[in-house]
Design a protein around this motif. Sequence first.
Motif, PDB file in Angstrom:
ATOM      1  N   SER A   1       5.267 -11.907   1.164  1.00 24.28           N
ATOM      2  CA  SER A   1       5.049 -11.208  -0.109  1.00 24.28           C
ATOM      3  C   SER A   1       5.145  -9.700   0.054  1.00 24.28           C
ATOM      4  O   SER A   1       5.442  -8.984  -0.913  1.00 24.28           O
ATOM      5  N   THR A   2       4.892  -9.217   1.263  1.00 23.01           N
ATOM      6  CA  THR A   2       4.999  -7.776   1.550  1.00 23.01           C
ATOM      7  C   THR A   2       6.347  -7.209   1.138  1.00 23.01           C
ATOM      8  O   THR A   2       6.447  -6.057   0.703  1.00 23.01           O
TER       9      THR A   2
ATOM     10  N   VAL B   1       3.785  -9.080  10.138  1.00 21.91           N
ATOM     11  CA  VAL B   1       3.638  -8.624   8.750  1.00 21.91           C
ATOM     12  C   VAL B   1       2.348  -7.842   8.584  1.00 21.91           C
ATOM     13  O   VAL B   1       2.302  -6.818   7.891  1.00 21.91           O
ATOM     14  N   TYR B   2       1.267  -8.295   9.248  1.00 20.10           N
ATOM     15  CA  TYR B   2       0.008  -7.549   9.177  1.00 20.10           C
ATOM     16  C   TYR B   2       0.186  -6.135   9.742  1.00 20.10           C
ATOM     17  O   TYR B   2      -0.332  -5.159   9.185  1.00 20.10           O
TER      18      TYR B   2
ATOM     19  N   TYR C   1       2.996  -4.459   9.874  1.00 17.94           N
ATOM     20  CA  TYR C   1       3.820  -3.738   8.896  1.00 17.94           C
ATOM     21  C   TYR C   1       2.939  -3.207   7.762  1.00 17.94           C
ATOM     22  O   TYR C   1       3.068  -2.046   7.343  1.00 17.94           O
ATOM     23  N   ASN C   2       2.034  -4.053   7.248  1.00 15.95           N
ATOM     24  CA  ASN C   2       1.152  -3.624   6.160  1.00 15.95           C
ATOM     25  C   ASN C   2       0.219  -2.493   6.590  1.00 15.95           C
ATOM     26  O   ASN C   2       0.011  -1.524   5.840  1.00 15.95           O
TER      27      ASN C   2
ATOM     28  N   GLN D   1       2.082   0.740   6.699  1.00 15.86           N
ATOM     29  CA  GLN D   1       2.277   1.301   5.357  1.00 15.86           C
ATOM     30  C   GLN D   1       1.016   2.016   4.876  1.00 15.86           C
ATOM     31  O   GLN D   1       1.096   3.089   4.268  1.00 15.86           O
ATOM     32  N   GLN D   2      -0.147   1.426   5.140  1.00 14.50           N
ATOM     33  CA  GLN D   2      -1.397   2.070   4.734  1.00 14.50           C
ATOM     34  C   GLN D   2      -1.584   3.416   5.407  1.00 14.50           C
ATOM     35  O   GLN D   2      -2.210   4.321   4.854  1.00 14.50           O
TER      36      GLN D   2
END
Length: 450
Positions: free
Chosen positions: A159-160, A183-184, A186-187, A190-191
Amino acid sequence: MDTQTSAQTGGRSGLERFFAPRSIAVIGASANPAKIGARPLAALKTNGYQGQIYPINPNYDTIGGLPCYPSAQAVPGPIDLAIVSLPAPLVPEALRDCAQKGVAYAVVFSAGFAEAGPEGAALQREIERIVAESTLQVLGPNTAGAVFHHTAMVASFASTFMSPPVHQGSGIAFITQSGAFGVYVYNLAQQLGLVFDYYINTGNEAGLEVADFLEYLADRSEVRAVALYLEQVRDGTRFRRAAERCFRRGIPVIAVKVGRSAEARRAALSHTGALTGAEDVYDAVFRQSGVVRVDGIMELLELLDLVVKNAMPRGRRTGILTSTGGGGAWMTDLCRQAGLEVPEFVGPTREALEAVLPQFAAASNPVDLTGQMYTQRDLFRRCVAILARDPAIDALVLLSGGDPETVGVGVPETVVEASQSSDKPLLVAWVGAPDWFYRKLGAAGVPAFR
């Protein structure tokens, strides 16, 4: 680590059609947004992919306004990349169909292969045979896919990636052998204000593996750094050569490698079917090929932030300016443990420091401003300016804490001004400052750590 060169290396590093495909087929496409097969169709549209999109599912005539086809061979045009979202037993036949069609690459989301026991391992061997007997190259199986934001190539169900990132152009490529954990990461990046231009999850590596992508990225002009999350390296020789090429081209390769403990090695085996190797071998190969190994994800992201902010020092000589003697000693230890030098200040720099420091403060490295930093209102500003222009150091670390407004000068403004006028990076380690302080420095391109 396997040091045998793969027999299937021809043409793999030429991944242009993978990352910039003119057409993408989604095998197992669905009109049901709750299905994984619907996600890449939606992501390609919302990210602005400009090529042809071919949904493939014999149960539909159209999906999302696009003609739907019963098989890859039924598609009227060429297919550069196929995304496969099918139950594991159906995957080999779908890949044979792709191979007969002349599809260049396939990304297989499906799980249930080598990580799932003997039956799954047998299915994965079928995929490996298809790859060996055709020109089709496969990413996966058991992969969260791959993304290249520059071309809106989103071959992922995460969903990212359902919408494009706000910012692009970091030059960071991320290769991970864990899909969800990748993915974690990557998220989290981004933060922290970092956007990876490339996200690549190699999954079970029945075809394409880490070394293939590292070879490709080593020659890409837009790539400034490569981050790795590794459980194992299958082809040690090619990995080492690709990493060395990155090193020669000035592209840092920064790796988190798991498997130091027997428990971690067992977890990796159940996760992707990976067999991890001796850690001393990995450490030796990393050192020889210029790969920087880190133990934590935050350390990985902080190093990447230095690359993005052009804050990588040209040498090892480090100056330290602090308001605490204990903190200065601690930072000196950290620098030495990292292989950095903390040289004494000499000549004009020492003379200039002695002229502004109180008599009880030594003009040594680290420079301890003591409590005078809070009472002598321009002491911090003057010492920062002196050290920022010292040609005998390659980086300057500013270590302090508390509310920066009590220093009496505009600390962020002082640091930004010195950074912009200096030929060396300034790194701020300031404990307990308000959030606005770190945001202001980060927006100006100055790395700031809590």
